[in-house]
Write a protein that holds these residues in place. Structure first.
Motif, short mmCIF file in Angstrom:
data_model
loop_
_atom_site.label_atom_id
_atom_site.label_comp_id
_atom_site.label_asym_id
_atom_site.label_seq_id
_atom_site.Cartn_x
_atom_site.Cartn_y
_atom_site.Cartn_z
N SER A 224 18.03 4.81 27.21
CA SER A 224 19.17 3.94 26.92
C SER A 224 18.86 3.03 25.75
CB SER A 224 19.52 3.10 28.15
OG SER A 224 18.43 2.28 28.54
N GLY A 225 19.91 2.56 25.11
CA GLY A 225 19.76 1.67 23.97
C GLY A 225 21.03 0.90 23.71
N GLY A 226 20.89 -0.22 23.00
CA GLY A 226 22.04 -1.06 22.70
C GLY A 226 22.05 -2.31 23.55
N LYS A 227 22.87 -3.28 23.17
CA LYS A 227 22.96 -4.54 23.90
C LYS A 227 24.36 -4.75 24.44
CE LYS A 227 21.85 -9.47 23.48
NZ LYS A 227 21.41 -10.56 22.55
N ASP A 228 25.28 -5.25 23.61
CA ASP A 228 26.66 -5.44 24.08
C ASP A 228 27.35 -4.11 24.36
OD1 ASP A 228 26.34 -8.15 23.92
OD2 ASP A 228 27.24 -8.33 21.93
N ILE A 229 26.96 -3.07 23.63
CA ILE A 229 27.40 -1.71 23.94
C ILE A 229 26.14 -0.90 24.24
CG2 ILE A 229 28.59 0.35 23.14
CD1 ILE A 229 30.24 -1.36 21.30
N ARG A 230 25.90 -0.64 25.50
CA ARG A 230 24.67 0.03 25.90
C ARG A 230 24.97 1.47 26.33
NH1 ARG A 230 19.73 -1.56 26.28
NH2 ARG A 230 18.21 -0.58 27.65
N VAL A 231 24.30 2.41 25.67
CA VAL A 231 24.52 3.83 25.92
C VAL A 231 23.31 4.40 26.65
CG1 VAL A 231 24.93 6.07 24.86
CG2 VAL A 231 25.93 4.01 23.83
N THR A 232 23.56 5.13 27.72
CA THR A 232 22.51 5.73 28.54
C THR A 232 22.78 7.23 28.69
OG1 THR A 232 22.21 3.68 29.80
CG2 THR A 232 21.33 5.70 30.77
N ALA A 233 21.71 8.02 28.57
CA ALA A 233 21.84 9.47 28.77
C ALA A 233 20.60 9.97 29.49
CB ALA A 233 21.99 10.19 27.43
N GLY A 234 20.76 11.03 30.27
CA GLY A 234 19.61 11.54 30.99
C GLY A 234 19.85 12.90 31.61
N ALA A 235 18.76 13.51 32.04
CA ALA A 235 18.80 14.77 32.77
C ALA A 235 17.80 14.66 33.91
CB ALA A 235 18.44 15.94 31.85
N PHE A 236 18.19 15.15 35.08
CA PHE A 236 17.30 15.03 36.23
C PHE A 236 17.58 16.14 37.23
CE2 PHE A 236 21.10 12.61 37.15
CZ PHE A 236 21.34 12.80 38.49
N LYS A 237 16.69 16.26 38.18
CA LYS A 237 16.80 17.25 39.24
C LYS A 237 16.72 16.54 40.58
CE LYS A 237 15.02 21.31 38.87
NZ LYS A 237 14.13 22.49 38.76
N TYR A 238 17.56 16.98 41.51
CA TYR A 238 17.54 16.43 42.86
C TYR A 238 17.39 17.58 43.85
CZ TYR A 238 18.71 13.75 47.01
OH TYR A 238 18.66 13.16 48.24
N SER A 239 16.48 17.45 44.78
CA SER A 239 16.22 18.52 45.74
C SER A 239 17.12 18.42 46.97
CB SER A 239 14.76 18.49 46.17
OG SER A 239 13.91 18.70 45.08
N ASN A 240 17.33 19.56 47.62
CA ASN A 240 18.05 19.64 48.90
C ASN A 240 19.45 19.06 48.81
OD1 ASN A 240 15.74 20.73 50.14
ND2 ASN A 240 14.90 18.67 50.40
N VAL A 241 20.19 19.50 47.82
CA VAL A 241 21.57 19.08 47.65
C VAL A 241 22.47 20.06 48.37
CG1 VAL A 241 23.39 18.60 46.00
CG2 VAL A 241 21.02 18.04 45.44
N SER A 242 23.30 19.56 49.28
CA SER A 242 24.16 20.44 50.07
C SER A 242 25.62 20.07 49.88
CB SER A 242 23.81 20.36 51.56
OG SER A 242 22.48 20.80 51.76
N GLY A 243 26.47 21.08 49.85
CA GLY A 243 27.90 20.85 49.79
C GLY A 243 28.52 21.26 51.11
#
Length: 429
Positions: A224-243
């Motif tokens: 993430s970066g910025g102050k008054d306008i802060r932009v965040t981006a990411g990629a992640f994995k989560y285990s055992n996700v069920s629908g």
């Protein structure tokens, strides 16, 4: 030692260690007249306990300080170092090194001389919780649980910190039920080239919590970066996700984004995005659960009140299947009065929230907008649900908060009762 004296006094003044009103006792030292240029400064130092003069009531400002007298001033600056800015802390560190021997002889702890001192800081939380669900899919039922979390923080290098958390939870009277201890957080956070990053198993929070507010088992990279306008981006994995029973996903991959706009000191707005499996495309024949966006705001301009609200929609394959080909939509809002402060006994807070979500909006139950746990009856906080929840929290004793919440809920179409409540005591240390 005039040069060192000036450095020490500069450190003390920069920290404003006095922390008191400017008014001071008249003439604390008989040899510092009220019209002397140093009178106000000397008075502030005396009020703060940084200087005490001599036994005969004099200050002896023209007298050269001994190294032990200097060490005494440095020790008092060290005691207030947490109030200092970065530059002043460097000055204090230099003085600590210069007067290390004298400080040790005075019995003052000097951190940079204690090479074996632990840098890991531990904090923790114990939660005792009672839950009740009315007419759930499993019938009326209650559940009582104990949860323990131990958090740790350790500096690794300048602007780099390790954070971790151990988590364990079990039913009352059944210590073996889900009582394994897991490391649900373990990540490094720091700053690089003007950006803030976190890498590893970390909490994920988007917008005003409508899409994601999850603190466990998210492995990935967020920048993430910025102050008054802060932009965040990411990629992640989560285990055992069920629908649903027909859609099951394990070790799902996610991409996320968030833009937070600070429009004023009292108003913040946000735009969020969450998707799994390459932005809506099926992977290995399994339909995706999330292709979600949300827009929200937080307002604190009313005295003692906090207002939050957010609208979101899910355009994933499964969400469309549950809504005759249309996107699944959701709304959430809350008004909160005051709030319980763990360090202030008898402080309290009241809140009312409204939630409405079509089927398929949040099948994983990422959302924790109302501080409610996943219920045994299969309730999800922002999926096929609508209604109000009412909450009260109160600080019973220092670091101990009691919270009671009643959720007057039903399914989106109103054909299923989803009323429930919980009461809990959370103790932090």
């Amino acid at each position: 030692m005039k040069r060192q004296t000036a450095m020490a006094l500069a450190a003390v003044f920069a920290m404003s260690v006095a922390g008191t009103a400017l008014a001071a006792p008249a003439n604390p030292f008989s040899d510092v007249p009220a019209k002397h240029w140093s009178y106000d400064s000397v008075n502030k130092l005396a009020q703060a306990g940084v200087i005490s003069g001599y036994g005969d009531g004099t200050y002896k400002g023209d007298k050269t300080l001994t190294r032990y007298e200097m060490a005494t001033i440095v020790a008092k600056a060290m005691a207030n170092a947490d109030k200092a800015d970065a530059e002043t802390k460097k000055t204090i560190e230099a003085l600590k090194a210069e007067y290390g021997t004298e400080l040790s002889n005075l019995g003052v702890r000097v951190d940079n001389l204690e090479k074996n001192a632990s840098k890991v800081k531990f904090t923790g939380e114990i939660r005792e919780r009672y839950e009740y669900a009315k007419d759930s899919t499993d019938g009326d039922k209650t559940d009582m649980r104990t949860r323990v979390r131990i958090s740790m923080t350790a500096p690794i290098a300048d602007n780099v910190t390790f954070k971790g958390r151990l988590h364990s939870e079990s039913e009352w009277g059944n210590a073996d039920s889900g009582n394994s201890v897991v490391l649900d957080q373990a990540y490094i956070t720091g700053k690089l080239a003007g950006l803030t990053y976190s890498f590893g198993r970390q909490p994920i929070l988007l917008g005003q919590k409508l899409l994601v507010n999850n603190s466990q088992n998210n492995d990935g990279l967020v920048v993430s970066g910025g102050k008054d306008i802060r932009v965040t981006a990411g990629a992640f994995k989560y285990s055992n996700v069920s629908g649903t029973a027909s859609v099951t996903k394990t070790e799902a991959n996610y991409v996320m984004g968030n833009v937070a706009f600070k429009l004023s000191s009292n108003l913040n707005i946000s735009a969020s995005y969450l998707a799994d499996d390459n932005d809506g495309k099926a992977t290995n024949g399994t339909a995706n659960l999330y292709d979600s966006t949300a827009f929200g705001l937080k307002y604190t301009g009313l005295k003692n009140f906090t207002l939050t609200g957010e609208y979101g929609q899910n355009d994933s394959d499964v969400a469309k299947d549950k809504n005759s080909g249309d996107k699944s939509k959701a709304w959430a809002s809350r008004i909160q009065y005051l709030g319980a402060n763990p360090s202030k006994v008898k402080s309290y807070g009241l809140y009312v929230s409204y939630r409405k979500a079509e089927p398929g909006f949040d099948q994983k139950n990422w959302n924790d907008f109302s501080d409610m746990a996943t219920w045994n009856g299969g309730f999800k906080e922002m999926d096929d649900i609508k209604g109000l929840d009412y909450g009260f929290e109160y600080t019973l004793f220092k670091n101990g908060i009691m919270r009671i919440q009643y959720n007057d809920m039903e399914s989106y179409k109103g054909d299923t009762n989803k009323r429930n409540m919980f009461a809990e005591l959370v103790y932090t240390f």
